[in-house]
Scaffold this active site. Structure first.
Site, PDB file in Angstrom:
ATOM      1  N   ASP A  14       2.097  -0.486  -5.421  1.00  0.00           N
ATOM      2  CA  ASP A  14       2.708   0.731  -4.871  1.00  0.00           C
ATOM      3  C   ASP A  14       1.773   1.941  -4.787  1.00  0.00           C
ATOM      4  O   ASP A  14       2.175   3.065  -5.112  1.00  0.00           O
ATOM      5  CB  ASP A  14       3.938   1.118  -5.694  1.00  0.00           C
ATOM      6  CG  ASP A  14       4.984   0.030  -5.733  1.00  0.00           C
ATOM      7  OD1 ASP A  14       4.881  -0.932  -4.954  1.00  0.00           O
ATOM      8  OD2 ASP A  14       5.916   0.133  -6.559  1.00  0.00           O
ATOM      9  N   LYS A  51       8.401  -4.708  -1.211  1.00  0.00           N
ATOM     10  CA  LYS A  51       9.333  -5.072  -2.287  1.00  0.00           C
ATOM     11  C   LYS A  51      10.456  -4.038  -2.356  1.00  0.00           C
ATOM     12  O   LYS A  51      10.212  -2.841  -2.221  1.00  0.00           O
ATOM     13  CB  LYS A  51       8.622  -5.215  -3.631  1.00  0.00           C
ATOM     14  CG  LYS A  51       8.022  -3.952  -4.224  1.00  0.00           C
ATOM     15  CD  LYS A  51       7.338  -4.295  -5.548  1.00  0.00           C
ATOM     16  CE  LYS A  51       6.744  -3.069  -6.220  1.00  0.00           C
ATOM     17  NZ  LYS A  51       7.740  -2.119  -6.704  1.00  0.00           N
ATOM     18  N   CYS A  67       7.133   0.077 -12.127  1.00  0.00           N
ATOM     19  CA  CYS A  67       6.899  -1.106 -11.292  1.00  0.00           C
ATOM     20  C   CYS A  67       5.791  -2.007 -11.822  1.00  0.00           C
ATOM     21  O   CYS A  67       5.885  -3.231 -11.702  1.00  0.00           O
ATOM     22  CB  CYS A  67       6.612  -0.681  -9.856  1.00  0.00           C
ATOM     23  SG  CYS A  67       8.035   0.109  -9.051  1.00  0.00           S
TER      24      CYS A  67
END
Length: 230
Positions: free
Chosen positions: A24, A133, A166
């Site tokens: 990310d 995702k 995450c």
């Protein structure tokens, strides 16, 4: 084989049967004006993390490691984010921020938006894999497990943001699926105060994986001779 000095002990792996995972590294998480910044989280110290990820990616690619880039987010209508029946609807700070500031609707973590894009400094190359995702864990509703197993990959080296959300979520899920997870601590950044970073790294090195750093990782790879496959 490469032996990486790490906490709580060294770990040995074959780079050509391992993956470097970049979690990310989007404007949302690493750039002023992105989602985390707008939601009140400090992103002022992410520049060194970006530079360290660049270094780690370059070394990993040269060693024959698979590079996997994750992008967290949803469709423009946020159907993938889940409605009130999903805990994600209630806990996602991006969704909560947009409910508080309706003018941001469609701008935070929406596919195709500036917020969703990877930061300019980090550019996937041919042969890399880019995966969207919809939740914190990169294993949830993605083909990650299949991609790794089909290549015989068992060792995962993690970088990215946020360490305590995450990154840790993906590493934990990998642990339950029998993957060996290593975090490069100076190539990650937390969402929240510094103690969140320390707590996440403590959890990882004590219960779920290993912790090292970019310089040690690069040195370990550079000291290994790789038999290239034609």
């Amino acid at each position: 084989m490469t032996t990486l000095t790490a906490r709580p002990e060294a770990i040995t792996f074959d780079p050509q049967q391992s993956a470097l995972i970049v979690v990310d590294m989007q404007n949302a998480y690493a750039t002023p004006g992105g989602y985390l910044d707008l939601a009140g989280f400090d992103v002022s110290t992410t520049r060194p993390v970006i530079a360290n990820i660049q270094t780690a990616v370059t070394a990993a690619r040269a060693a024959g490691m698979l590079i996997i880039w994750f992008q967290n987010g949803w469709d423009e209508q946020y159907v993938e984010a889940g409605g009130p029946g999903s805990p994600n609807f209630h806990k996602s700070n991006a969704l909560k921020t947009m409910r508080k500031q309706p003018q941001l609707q469609g701008k935070l973590l929406a596919k195709g938006s500036w917020d969703y894009q990877l930061v300019d400094e980090l550019v996937p190359q041919p042969g890399d894999i880019v995966l969207p995702k919809p939740r914190y864990s990169g294993f949830f509703n993605t083909p990650l497990d299949s991609i790794l197993r089909s290549r015989g990959i068992r060792h995962l080296v993690f970088t990215g943001i946020a360490t305590n959300v995450c990154v840790e979520s993906t590493l934990r899920d990998g642990f339950f699926l029998e993957y060996f997870g290593v975090v490069l601590e100076d190539a990650t950044h937390q969402a929240g105060p510094e103690f969140a970073q320390k707590a996440a790294l403590f959890n990882i090195e004590t219960f779920f994986g290993w912790v090292s750093d970019v310089e040690t990782f690069c040195d370990a790879l550079s000291s290994t001779s790789f038999a290239r496959i034609a």
